[in-house]
Design an enzyme around this catalytic site. Structure first.
Site, mmCIF file in Angstrom:
data_model
loop_
_atom_site.group_PDB
_atom_site.id
_atom_site.type_symbol
_atom_site.label_atom_id
_atom_site.label_comp_id
_atom_site.label_asym_id
_atom_site.label_seq_id
_atom_site.Cartn_x
_atom_site.Cartn_y
_atom_site.Cartn_z
ATOM 1 N N GLY A 96 35.101 46.592 26.162
ATOM 2 C CA GLY A 96 34.804 45.106 26.203
ATOM 3 C C GLY A 96 33.119 44.962 26.265
ATOM 4 N N GLY A 102 31.459 42.415 28.496
ATOM 5 C CA GLY A 102 31.320 41.473 29.546
ATOM 6 C C GLY A 102 30.102 41.610 30.297
ATOM 7 N N ALA A 103 29.790 40.729 31.306
ATOM 8 C CA ALA A 103 28.588 40.788 31.976
ATOM 9 C C ALA A 103 28.531 42.174 32.668
ATOM 10 C CB ALA A 103 28.496 39.600 32.933
ATOM 11 N N LYS A 138 36.404 42.881 49.405
ATOM 12 C CA LYS A 138 35.606 42.244 48.422
ATOM 13 C C LYS A 138 36.787 41.075 47.973
ATOM 14 C CE LYS A 138 33.218 41.026 45.298
ATOM 15 N NZ LYS A 138 33.031 41.539 43.831
ATOM 16 N N ASN A 191 35.062 32.171 45.134
ATOM 17 C CA ASN A 191 35.392 31.932 43.725
ATOM 18 C C ASN A 191 36.158 30.576 43.549
ATOM 19 O OD1 ASN A 191 34.447 34.441 43.738
ATOM 20 N ND2 ASN A 191 35.562 35.092 41.891
ATOM 21 N N SER A 231 31.827 33.915 39.114
ATOM 22 C CA SER A 231 32.509 34.160 37.844
ATOM 23 C C SER A 231 33.597 33.335 37.667
ATOM 24 C CB SER A 231 32.632 35.660 37.943
ATOM 25 O OG SER A 231 33.904 35.839 39.260
HETATM 26 O O1 PAF Z 1 33.067 36.647 41.294
HETATM 27 C C1 PAF Z 1 31.806 36.727 41.931
HETATM 28 O O2 PAF Z 1 31.292 35.701 41.173
HETATM 29 C C2 PAF Z 1 31.424 37.731 42.499
HETATM 30 O O3 PAF Z 1 32.230 38.552 42.730
HETATM 31 C C3 PAF Z 1 30.741 37.342 44.161
HETATM 32 C C4 PAF Z 1 30.476 38.352 44.790
HETATM 33 C C5 PAF Z 1 31.591 36.262 44.729
HETATM 34 C C6 PAF Z 1 29.336 36.555 43.747
HETATM 35 O O4 PAF Z 1 29.292 35.286 43.102
#
Ligand code: PAF
Length: 307
Positions: free
Chosen positions: A13, A15-16, A188, A196, A258
Site C-alpha cells: 500500500g 498509505g500515510a 493503544k 477516534n 485517522s
Molecule cells: O488513529 C489515530 O489518529 C491515532 O492512532 C491517534 C493516536 C488516536 C492520534 O490521532
C-alpha cells in the site's frame, strides 16, 4: 552487535504510515519499495516533522517474491489485511518476516488465515501522518512506536527479531521493544476507542477532547475498557487508562484523528476493529460496554450515509 537488514523493506500500500516508513528507509539508505494498489495512489513526497520536503526518489518497483533477508511491512487497516496476506502468501519464503502496523485488533487473526506459520511482528505507532493529496504525505505529529513479536510465532529467532527491530527503529524512530505486544496493542486500543469516534462525531481535532464536556464519556469508556481488559488478564485502573488517553490528546492536540480523516474523505473507517471489536469481545464475556456500543452504532451510521 548491530544487525542489518540484507534485503529490502517491501511496503504494501501507499498509505500515510507506509509513506513515513518509506521516508525513514530512504533516509537510512535501506532499499525499499512502496507499492500502492493503484499507481495514482503512490506517495511521491513527504514533508518531515521539521518541515523538510523529501522526494521518495529511491522507491523500487514491487518485488516479485521476498526472501528471508527481506521484510514485508503491511501498514494496512485490519479489514484490508486478509486480502493482502492472500496476495503475498505464495511469494514469501517461510522465513520472511512480516510486520503489521495498524489501529485496533483482529489483524493478526486475519493474516494467520493465509500465513499460519509466518514469523510475524507487530507495531503500534502514535506518529501522526496524513496524506493531504494522493501523492503527498505530511508527518504532522511526532510520536513513538512500540514493537514486539506476535505471541503465536512458532519458531523464535532472536537474530531476526533484532534485525526487524533495528530496521523499524531506523524507519519509525523512536521504537521501544515490548515483551508483550498484545498488552501494548490493548492500551493503544483504549486510546483509539476514545479519540477516534469522539473526534469524528464532534468534528474536532484531538485536542478538543480535553474540554470539560467530554470528560464523563471518556471516564465511562475507560471504566468499560478496564473491566474488559481485566477479563483478559490485564489489570489497569480506569484512571491510569484515562491518564494515558489524556496524554495522547495533549500530545496530538492539533491533529485530526485517522477516523476523522477517513470520514472526511468518505473512506471506510477502522470502527469494526476498534469499538466493534470491543463490543464483540464484551458480548462474549457478558461485560457491559454500552458507551462503546453507542459510539460504534453512531460511526456505522455515518459510514452508511456515504458508502
Ligand atoms: O488513529 C489515530 O489518529 C491515532 O492512532 C491517534 C493516536 C488516536 C492520534 O490521532
Amino acid at each position: 552487535m548491530s544487525h542489518h537488514l540484507k534485503g529490502r523493506v517491501q511496503i504494501v500500500g501507499s498509505g500515510a504510515i507506509g509513506s513515513l516508513i518509506a521516508a525513514g528507509a530512504q533516509r537510512n539508505n535501506i532499499p525499499y519499495s512502496l507499492a500502492p494498489r493503484r499507481p495514482e495512489q503512490l506517495t511521491q513526497r513527504l514533508t518531515s516533522y521539521s518541515g523538510q520536503r523529501l522526494l521518495l526518489a529511491d522507491n523500487l518497483s514491487q518485488a516479485e517474491a521476498l526472501g528471508p533477508t527481506d521484510l514485508l511491512v503491511m501498514p494496512l487497516k485490519v479489514h484490508q489485511l486478509e486480502d493482502a496476506a492472500r496476495q503475498w502468501q505464495d511469494r514469501l519464503d517461510q522465513a520472511t518476516p512480516v510486520l503489521l502496523v495498524h489501529n485496533g485488533m483482529g489483524g493478526l487473526e486475519s493474516v494467520r488465515r493465509h500465513l499460519p506459520y509466518q514469523p510475524v511482528y507487530q507495531a503500534t505507532t502514535s506518529h501522526g501522518v496524513y496524506k493531504p493529496t494522493l501523492q503527498e504525505a505530511r508527518h504532522s505529529g511526532f510520536g513513538r512506536t512500540i514493537f514486539g513479536e506476535a505471541p503465536d510465532n512458532v519458531n523464535l529467532n532472536d537474530t531476526q527479531l533484532q534485525i526487524v527491530f533495528e530496521t523499524i527503529s531506523r524507519c519509525l524512530q523512536p521504537v521501544t521493544w515490548h515483551p508483550d505486544i498484545t498488552e501494548a496493542l490493548w492500551l493503544k486500543l483504549v486510546v483509539n476507542a476514545v479519540i477516534n469516534p469522539l473526534t469524528s462525531l464532534h468534528d474536532v481535532p484531538n485536542g478538543a477532547l480535553a474540554e470539560h464536556r467530554f470528560q464523563p464519556t471518556i471516564k465511562h469508556i475507560c471504566q468499560e475498557m478496564a473491566a474488559l481488559m481485566q477479563s483478559e488478564g490485564m489489570m489497569f485502573e480506569p484512571q491510569l487508562l484515562a491518564d494515558q488517553v489524556r496524554h495522547v490528546i495533549d500530545a496530538t492536540a492539533q491533529n485530526y484523528s485517522s477516523m476523522h480523516q477517513d470520514i472526511k474523505h468518505r473512506r471506510r473507517t477502522e470502527i469494526d476493529a476498534i469499538n466493534g471489536f470491543i463490543v464483540e469481545q464484551a458480548q462474549k464475556k457478558g461485560i457491559d460496554v454500552s458507551v462503546n456500543a453507542i459510539l460504534y452504532e453512531k460511526i456505522k451510521k455515518m459510514e452508511a450515509a456515504y458508502s
